[in-house]
Design a protein around this motif. Structure first.
Motif, PDB file in Angstrom:
ATOM      1  N   SER A  43       0.833  -1.207   0.000  1.00 26.17           N
ATOM      2  CA  SER A  43       0.000   0.000   0.000  1.00 26.17           C
ATOM      3  C   SER A  43       0.871   1.262   0.000  1.00 26.17           C
ATOM      4  O   SER A  43       2.039   1.213   0.370  1.00 26.17           O
ATOM      5  CB  SER A  43      -0.892  -0.002   1.241  1.00 26.17           C
ATOM      6  N   PRO A  44       0.267   2.393  -0.372  1.00 27.14           N
ATOM      7  CA  PRO A  44       1.009   3.657  -0.317  1.00 27.14           C
ATOM      8  C   PRO A  44       1.569   3.937   1.090  1.00 27.14           C
ATOM      9  O   PRO A  44       2.680   4.456   1.239  1.00 27.14           O
ATOM     10  CB  PRO A  44      -0.039   4.709  -0.689  1.00 27.14           C
ATOM     11  N   ARG A  45       0.795   3.574   2.108  1.00 27.76           N
ATOM     12  CA  ARG A  45       1.233   3.824   3.492  1.00 27.76           C
ATOM     13  C   ARG A  45       2.497   3.014   3.811  1.00 27.76           C
ATOM     14  O   ARG A  45       3.465   3.521   4.363  1.00 27.76           O
ATOM     15  CB  ARG A  45       0.095   3.433   4.451  1.00 27.76           C
ATOM     16  N   ARG A  96       1.365   7.083  -5.516  1.00 31.08           N
ATOM     17  CA  ARG A  96       2.478   7.393  -4.618  1.00 31.08           C
ATOM     18  C   ARG A  96       3.538   8.245  -5.303  1.00 31.08           C
ATOM     19  O   ARG A  96       4.679   8.311  -4.837  1.00 31.08           O
ATOM     20  CB  ARG A  96       3.054   6.103  -4.015  1.00 31.08           C
ATOM     21  N   LEU A  97       3.149   8.883  -6.379  1.00 31.76           N
ATOM     22  CA  LEU A  97       4.109   9.742  -7.090  1.00 31.76           C
ATOM     23  C   LEU A  97       4.492  10.960  -6.246  1.00 31.76           C
ATOM     24  O   LEU A  97       5.582  11.511  -6.406  1.00 31.76           O
ATOM     25  CB  LEU A  97       3.529  10.182  -8.439  1.00 31.76           C
ATOM     26  N   ASN A  98       3.604  11.340  -5.330  1.00 27.80           N
ATOM     27  CA  ASN A  98       3.974  12.453  -4.440  1.00 27.80           C
ATOM     28  C   ASN A  98       5.142  12.072  -3.523  1.00 27.80           C
ATOM     29  O   ASN A  98       6.010  12.887  -3.239  1.00 27.80           O
ATOM     30  CB  ASN A  98       2.752  12.918  -3.630  1.00 27.80           C
ATOM     31  N   VAL A  99       5.155  10.797  -3.095  1.00 22.46           N
ATOM     32  CA  VAL A  99       6.279  10.326  -2.276  1.00 22.46           C
ATOM     33  C   VAL A  99       7.551  10.293  -3.125  1.00 22.46           C
ATOM     34  O   VAL A  99       8.634  10.651  -2.668  1.00 22.46           O
ATOM     35  CB  VAL A  99       5.993   8.919  -1.692  1.00 22.46           C
ATOM     36  N   ILE A 100       7.381   9.879  -4.376  1.00 23.70           N
ATOM     37  CA  ILE A 100       8.532   9.809  -5.281  1.00 23.70           C
ATOM     38  C   ILE A 100       9.055  11.214  -5.591  1.00 23.70           C
ATOM     39  O   ILE A 100      10.257  11.432  -5.679  1.00 23.70           O
ATOM     40  CB  ILE A 100       8.151   9.022  -6.552  1.00 23.70           C
ATOM     41  N   LEU A 101       8.155  12.166  -5.693  1.00 25.72           N
ATOM     42  CA  LEU A 101       8.579  13.553  -5.884  1.00 25.72           C
ATOM     43  C   LEU A 101       9.456  14.001  -4.719  1.00 25.72           C
ATOM     44  O   LEU A 101      10.487  14.644  -4.891  1.00 25.72           O
ATOM     45  CB  LEU A 101       7.354  14.469  -6.006  1.00 25.72           C
ATOM     46  N   ASP A 102       9.054  13.590  -3.535  1.00 25.14           N
ATOM     47  CA  ASP A 102       9.820  13.936  -2.346  1.00 25.14           C
ATOM     48  C   ASP A 102      11.201  13.264  -2.360  1.00 25.14           C
ATOM     49  O   ASP A 102      12.187  13.832  -1.895  1.00 25.14           O
ATOM     50  CB  ASP A 102       9.015  13.523  -1.101  1.00 25.14           C
TER      51      ASP A 102
END
Ligand SMILES: [Zn+2]
Lengths: 214, 336
Positions: B206-208, B243-249
């Motif tokens: 999961s994203p989490r 989860r691309l926002n996590v990858i952006l980070d």
């Protein structure tokens, strides 16, 4: 205790991945002289059906499904010795395996969990299976269905080789073939001569039922 | 532009004559084209190098992996591995059988692990031969995938829910091991490390859990890679859209996307910070005709645009893929 109540609790423990609860309610089943087979089918299997739906919807992922299966197995181990065996009924047999080269056999294992919980007899060949083993297992166990899954693209050509081998052994019309997994598609399944394709493990039970419907 | 200039321009969001093409992972496929048995290259490593050089005569990738045996760290750590005739090596015996084994793990001496040594020798040779003209990178797994191989993927997945602290301990160990591999890569002077994480696939966790168990260790590895003077590329299998926002980070120097990700969405989220690559279907490359691959490639370029984009397959190029189909990736960019 009311048996419907117990079934509901068994199902809930499976959905929640609650191993201790599953143990407790399986023991309650025995204590209350409730039919063990009914408890598996109306309790545990119902729970796995919900798990499968949650997985399909993207609310559950692999860790959650595995924990649910683990809770189910705790209860099954307790209930199994109490099942009254019907020697006349022959369950539908499915041979599962991952052909050589895929580091993941997790898709296949999820399918096994789903099929087991739905009452099919599953012959699990494991992963990195030599192609000849598939044919051997089908003959030996009189299997109606073969299932193969891939998570990585490297395994896909192996699926085709299994189909080809069944053809060359003259066994293709005696068995149905289903494939699935992330990189596969319906189109791919057709092109290699398989009978059916599932998007993920949640579709396995429905596919085996329709492939084996008389 | 030379292939190398093309890749470098794309990585810095500058204009290109043609969209550069990275496979991204062609090693085993190329070996399969020229050898009957992949297991042979583990006995005679330079044959693996020859296969990569030969394939470039037919498929002019702008960059390529010069080390593709990304499960070598698993064996170096003490697991038993099987080498099938066709396909990736498969781990057959885990060293972390019970959680307590994590405390007994010790750092492997990579200079004494022959498979690792051979891999880097081959990579060094390819780098010397190709590096002036083309972009060359080493492919390695991230800590989550390594941890999955050491422990068993299913056991790791259950541990995430049952004993998260042990998982973090194992991931820290895996991170240490992979830092060593990053050092070796820097020593032979490749341009980048392509870090990939098939077990952290969006199809599996999961994203989490991705945020808790994958992101922190990936971040440490990417930082180490950059500190060593290399570019840090990232590939995560599956539909990573959520989860691309996590990858952006995490901000890798390049994000390689699987086929299920819509490039418009990815570009929108990662825009101007992370160059993207992808994502022609590997199934299509295996099964379809050149004309289909060219159409699919053009569609990728149309969706992603020509700036900050590299064309490639969505994951490993499948063994047995026709050369003509793979070549079509390169041909398509010349038509736009
Ligand atoms: Zn991938």
């Amino acid at each position: 205790m009311d048996k419907e109540e117990i079934f509901k609790n068994l199902a809930k423990c499976v959905v929640d991945g609650d191993e201790e609860g599953a143990k407790k309610w399986a023991e309650e089943t025995i204590k209350n002289n409730i039919d063990a087979y009914e408890a598996i089918m109306k309790g545990l299997a119902e729970g796995m059906k919900v798990v499968s739906e949650l997985y399909e919807k993207g609310e559950y992922y692999v860790p959650e499904v595995l924990l649910s299966a683990s809770a189910m197995n705790v209860a099954v181990e307790i209930l199994k010795p109490h099942i009254k065996v019907d020697k006349t009924a022959k369950p539908i047999t499915v041979v599962l395996g991952v052909v050589e080269g895929d580091i993941h056999d997790i898709g296949k294992n999820l399918v096994k969990i789903m099929l087991d919980s739905a009452g099919f007899r599953v012959i699990d060949l494991g992963k990195d299976v030599p192609l000849q083993e598939f044919v051997k297992a089908v003959k030996e166990h009189g299997a109606e269905v073969i299932g193969m899954s891939a998570l990585m693209t490297t395994t896909m050509p192996g699926m085709k080789r299994v189909v080809d081998l069944l053809v060359s052994e003259g066994y293709r019309d005696k068995v149905k073939i289903m494939i699935g997994g992330a990189p596969t598609t319906m189109e791919y399944a057709r092109s290699i001569g398989a009978d059916s394709w599932g998007k993920d493990a949640s579709e396995a039970v429905g596919i085996v039922r329709s492939l084996t419907a008389k | 532009m030379t292939p190398r200039e093309r890749v470098e321009a794309a990585l810095s969001f500058e204009g290109v004559d043609f969209v550069p093409v990275l496979p991204p992972f062609q090693g085993f496929w190329a070996v399969g084209v020229y050898e009957t048995k992949i297991s042979e290259i583990f006995k005679d490593p330079m044959r693996g190098a020859e296969a990569q050089l030969n394939i470039l005569n037919k498929v002019p990738f702008d960059g390529l992996e010069v080390l593709w045996d990304w499960l070598a760290p698993v064996e170096a750590c003490g697991c038993k591995v099987h080498f099938p005739d066709r396909g990736n090596p498969v781990t057959i015996d885990r060293i972390v059988k019970v959680p307590e084994d994590i405390d007994r793990l010790s750092m492997p001496d990579l200079s004494k692990h022959s498979r690792t040594k051979n891999n880097f020798e081959v990579a060094h040779h390819l780098k010397k031969t190709l590096g002036a003209e083309r972009y060359v990178y080493v492919t390695l797994t991230l800590p989550f995938t390594l941890a999955g191989e050491l422990r068993g993927v299913e056991a790791l997945m259950l541990d995430i829910l049952k004993r998260p602290e042990d998982v973090h301990k194992l991931l820290s160990f895996a991170t240490e091991v992979l830092r060593e591999y990053a050092k070796f890569s820097a020593e032979i002077g490749v341009d980048a490390i392509f870090w990939c994480d098939p077990t952290a696939s969006a199809d599996l966790i999961s994203p989490r859990h991705f945020k808790n168990f994958v992101a922190p260790y990936t971040k440490a590895i990417l930082k180490k890679t950059r500190d060593l003077g290399l570019k840090a590329f990232l590939h995560i299998c599956g539909n990573t859209s959520d989860r691309l926002n996590v990858i952006l980070d995490l901000s890798p120097d390049l994000m390689s996307l699987d086929t299920k990700v819509d490039l418009v969405v990815a570009k929108d989220i990662l825009n101007k910070k992370v160059p993207i690559m992808g994502n022609v279907s590997t199934t299509d490359i295996l099964m379809k005709k050149p004309i289909d691959i060219i159409a699919a490639s053009k569609e990728c370029i149309r969706r992603a645009g020509k700036i900050g984009f590299l064309l490639g397959a969505g994951c490993d190029i499948p063994i047995d893929s026709p050369i003509e189909n793979v070549k079509s990736l390169c041909d398509s960019t010349k038509e736009i």
